[in-house]
Each structure stands twice: as structure tokens, then as C-alpha cells.
Scaffold this motif. Structure first.
Motif, PDB file in Angstrom:
ATOM      1  N   THR A 107     -79.457  15.949   3.052  1.00  0.00           N
ATOM      2  CA  THR A 107     -78.888  15.101   3.816  1.00  0.00           C
ATOM      3  C   THR A 107     -77.701  14.660   3.113  1.00  0.00           C
ATOM      4  O   THR A 107     -77.085  15.108   2.178  1.00  0.00           O
ATOM      5  CB  THR A 107     -79.937  13.715   3.531  1.00  0.00           C
ATOM      6  OG1 THR A 107     -79.589  13.161   2.337  1.00  0.00           O
ATOM      7  CG2 THR A 107     -81.149  13.895   4.052  1.00  0.00           C
ATOM      8  N   GLN A 108     -76.667  13.890   3.799  1.00  0.00           N
ATOM      9  CA  GLN A 108     -75.368  13.536   3.371  1.00  0.00           C
ATOM     10  C   GLN A 108     -75.587  12.684   2.171  1.00  0.00           C
ATOM     11  O   GLN A 108     -74.710  12.883   1.138  1.00  0.00           O
ATOM     12  CB  GLN A 108     -74.765  12.331   4.435  1.00  0.00           C
ATOM     13  CG  GLN A 108     -73.413  12.026   4.351  1.00  0.00           C
ATOM     14  CD  GLN A 108     -72.284  13.458   4.086  1.00  0.00           C
ATOM     15  OE1 GLN A 108     -72.298  14.454   4.718  1.00  0.00           O
ATOM     16  NE2 GLN A 108     -71.402  13.004   3.265  1.00  0.00           N
ATOM     17  N   ALA A 109     -76.570  11.706   1.808  1.00  0.00           N
ATOM     18  CA  ALA A 109     -76.676  11.232   0.726  1.00  0.00           C
ATOM     19  C   ALA A 109     -77.069  12.087  -0.413  1.00  0.00           C
ATOM     20  O   ALA A 109     -76.730  11.935  -1.434  1.00  0.00           O
ATOM     21  CB  ALA A 109     -77.729  10.151   0.869  1.00  0.00           C
ATOM     22  N   GLN A 110     -77.940  13.089  -0.168  1.00  0.00           N
ATOM     23  CA  GLN A 110     -78.366  14.008  -1.120  1.00  0.00           C
ATOM     24  C   GLN A 110     -76.908  14.835  -1.699  1.00  0.00           C
ATOM     25  O   GLN A 110     -76.920  15.326  -2.709  1.00  0.00           O
ATOM     26  CB  GLN A 110     -79.342  14.740  -0.675  1.00  0.00           C
ATOM     27  CG  GLN A 110     -80.557  14.266  -0.719  1.00  0.00           C
ATOM     28  CD  GLN A 110     -81.724  15.046  -0.044  1.00  0.00           C
ATOM     29  OE1 GLN A 110     -81.409  15.863   0.975  1.00  0.00           O
ATOM     30  NE2 GLN A 110     -83.092  14.853  -0.499  1.00  0.00           N
ATOM     31  N   MET A 111     -76.294  15.206  -0.842  1.00  0.00           N
ATOM     32  CA  MET A 111     -75.156  16.141  -1.025  1.00  0.00           C
ATOM     33  C   MET A 111     -74.069  15.268  -1.725  1.00  0.00           C
ATOM     34  O   MET A 111     -73.671  15.650  -2.876  1.00  0.00           O
ATOM     35  CB  MET A 111     -74.521  16.682   0.221  1.00  0.00           C
ATOM     36  CG  MET A 111     -73.331  17.521  -0.247  1.00  0.00           C
ATOM     37  SD  MET A 111     -72.778  18.326   1.833  1.00  0.00           S
ATOM     38  CE  MET A 111     -72.033  16.720   2.399  1.00  0.00           C
TER      39      MET A 111
END
Length: 361
Positions: free
Chosen positions: A348-352
Motif C-alpha cells: 500500500t502507499q502507507a507501507q511503501m
């Protein structure tokens, strides 16, 4: 350079001598079957290298191959790096004769399985000789021939893209029993490495080793090592799945000094580091220079040589695959990496963002 020229000369002499002693029939041909498909998708054949030679085939030949319903031509070589990334090859490795694709999954591409019939016929004896000599690389295991322990162990910090110094390292394996392992072990310990991404071993293979460094075992006991037994076929689902594991491991260990290693720390390690540093904002030219530094360290391949130019095509090829087969400009590589990590790897964007923050803070 003198050593490389000597190697080329010796190999040419050996090849020519062998041709006189064991003159191959012009229509050399052999029919065999796929005996094993390994974890990387290479197809090991039932015929072994000694019988393959008796049938009239050798390194630097160009052959026609029919594997099941799939047909292609390729050279016979000793290592994956003897051909460009994405190209077919027949690899002679100790006793095994294997059908493979450099950084690809042959079994998936050709649709073969154990038992698939394979016919190989000689297309051109020594037809790949000049290219083979160009790429032929010979490393020395003599520490005295290298400028430092770091060069010998291909050990260095990863700092491209603003990665915090001392946060991430790359190295040859400290646990594979060879001449470089003790130096890699010492350097990882001296630099305070506390967690490891092991691209080469499965956990079972690691535990089967008779001896392992005490500090490495301590990290294992503390659950600070991830074992990936990772292939180099970067277009495969297996590769992107392992990349996901790597990135999440980095995000989950923000306080650790992490080392990434495969067996020799060149190809798999180079590609993983390329993706990580691109994600952090490094440009393609710097990423490629870091990848090629391993070939300088191992083999003395210098930038002003044609051999360097040929070998340095691999990283641009990696990012072009991520970009749907289109070339990637140096300053656009971060965008390509981000799209790959989100759409193919599955973060996800948050994980990246957590991965990048973990490396830079």
C-alpha cells in the motif's frame, strides 16, 4: 586487464585444442528429457555434461532447441551472465546441463515440466566464441590480490537515495563455506549489523550447515534473519513476492542495521538493492554504477572496457521490465519503482512510505 586477456587467450587455446581432439560432427544432435525443474525455473536435463560433450557439444556453441512444443536458438555457456538479461541459454554447471533464461523463468516461459522431451542440435560450432570471451569472468580467491577486505568481500554500505549511512549494507555471504565468507563475517560484525536479509538460503539449508558465525546465529535466535531462497527471475511472481517480504522486513526493523546478501552478492543482491534505492529516490545512473561495482570488485572489470558496457545493461533492463518493456530515463526510475512496488509487489502507499522512512531516518 592483462589477467583478463590471459584468461581469454587460455580459454581460446583450450577450446581450439578440444576441437582438434574431439571434433564434433557438423550435425551433432541429442534427444533427452527434462529431469528436474529447480526453484528458479531452470530445466535440468537427464543428459549430463560428460555425455553432452561426447555427443559433440561444448561451451560457446550455438544450438537449436526444441523443448516440447517450444523452439529457440541459444548459446551453450557456463553462467547466466554469459548472455544478456532475458536471453535463453544452455548452462553447463558441474554435472548438470540446464535450459535457462538469464533472470527469467524458463519452465514458465516454455511451458515445460518434468518428462518433457528435449531435442538439441548444433547450429554453429563456436558461433558464440567472441561474445563468450568478452563476457568470460574469472575471479580469484586470493585475498592478497585485492585492495581491501571490503573489496574482497564485496562489502559496502548502501547510501543512495538518501538512505541513512550505517542503516543498510550489502555483502557476499558470510555463511556459504568459501574464501570470502570469513571476511564478510568480520565486516558485518565490525559494522554492527543486527539483522540480515538472506536471499540465498532457506532456513532448512542454513540449519544444515556444519558451522555458522556466532553473531549470525545470535541474530537467528533473536528472529532477526529472513531466509528467502530467492530466484533471480525478476519478472516472476516469486521474485515480486520476495521483494514484498524484503520491504516489509525493512519497515518492521527501523532500529536495526540490516545487511542484504545472496551467495556472492552480485546479481540477486544487486537487483534488490536497485529496487530499494530507486524507491528512495536514487537515479538510474548511480544505481547502475553501484550494481557494476560488484563486477569491478570481483573481476576487475573497468568502465573503459567494452565488457563493462555489456554487463551494465542488466539494471536498465530490470527497470524496463517494470515499465512494461519501455526504456526508463535516469530521473524517472523512482516513479517506475513506486508503481512496481504498489501494483506488482502489492504494498500500500502507507507501507511503501514506511519503508522509505525506515531507511532514511
Amino acid at each position: 586487464m592483462k589477467n583478463i586477456v590471459k584468461v581469454f587467450a587460455v580459454c581460446s587455446a583450450v577450446l581450439l585444442s578440444c576441437s582438434m581432439l574431439f571434433a564434433a560432427p557438423k550435425k551433432a544432435s541429442v534427444t533427452t528429457t527434462v529431469e528436474v525443474i529447480d526453484i528458479h525455473g531452470n530445466a535440468n536435463l537427464a543428459i549430463k555434461t560428460n555425455m553432452f560433450a561426447i555427443k559433440g557439444f561444448g561451451a560457446s556453441d550455438i544450438v537449436n532447441v526444441k523443448a516440447g512444443n517450444y523452439s529457440f536458438s541459444c548459446p551453450v555457456v557456463k553462467d547466466y551472465s554469459d548472455v544478456d538479461a532475458g536471453k535463453f541459454l544452455i548452462r553447463l554447471n558441474d554435472e548438470e546441463v540446464s535450459l535457462a533464461i538469464n533472470f527469467g523463468n524458463f519452465a514458465e516461459t516454455a511451458g515445460v515440466k518434468v518428462g518433457t522431451p528435449v531435442t538439441i542440435t548444433l547450429k554453429e560450432r563456436y558461433g558464440y566464441l567472441s561474445a563468450y570471451q568478452l563476457r568470460l569472468l574469472k575471479k580469484s580467491d586470493d585475498r592478497e590480490q585485492f585492495a581491501s577486505d571490503e573489496v574482497f568481500a564485496d562489502f559496502r554500505p548502501v547510501v543512495l537515495g538518501g538512505i541513512k549511512e550505517g542503516r543498510l549494507f550489502r555483502s557476499t555471504s558470510p555463511v556459504v563455506p568459501d574464501a570470502r565468507a570469513p571476511y564478510a563475517e568480520k565486516l558485518l560484525e565490525e559494522n554492527g549489523v543486527t539483522a540480515v536479509i538472506n536471499l540465498n538460503d532457506s532456513e532448512e539449508r542454513y540449519l544444515s550447515r556444519e558451522e555458522t558465525p556466532a553473531f549470525y546465529q545470535q541474530m537467528y535466535d533473536n528472529k532477526k534473519i529472513i531466509f528467502l531462497n530467492m530466484g533471480a527471475a525478476f519478472a516472476s511472481e516469486e521474485f515480486s513476492s520476495r521483494v514484498k517480504d524484503i520491504l516489509l522486513f525493512i519497515a518492521d526493523h527501523p532500529e536495526d542495521k540490516i545487511a542484504i546478501h545472496g551467495k556472492e552478492g552480485r546479481n540477486r543482491t544487486g537487483y534488490v538493492v536497485a529496487i530499494i534505492t530507486a524507491l528512495c529516490g536514487a537515479n538510474l545512473d548511480d544505481i547502475n554504477d553501484d550494481y557494476m561495482l560488484s563486477f569491478e570488485n570481483y573481476y576487475g572489470v573497468k568502465k573503459d572496457r567494452h565488457q563493462y558496457d555489456e554487463l551494465s545493461k542488466s539494471v536498465p533492463y530490470l527497470f524496463s521490465i517494470m515499465n512494461g518493456g519501455k526504456p526508463v530515463k535516469s530521473d524517472k526510475v523512482q516513479q517506475v519503482a513506486e508503481k512496481y512496488v504498489k501494483n506488482t509487489v502489492g504494498l500500500t502507499q502507507a507501507q511503501m512510505e514506511a519503508v522509505v522512512k525506515s531507511l532514511k531516518n
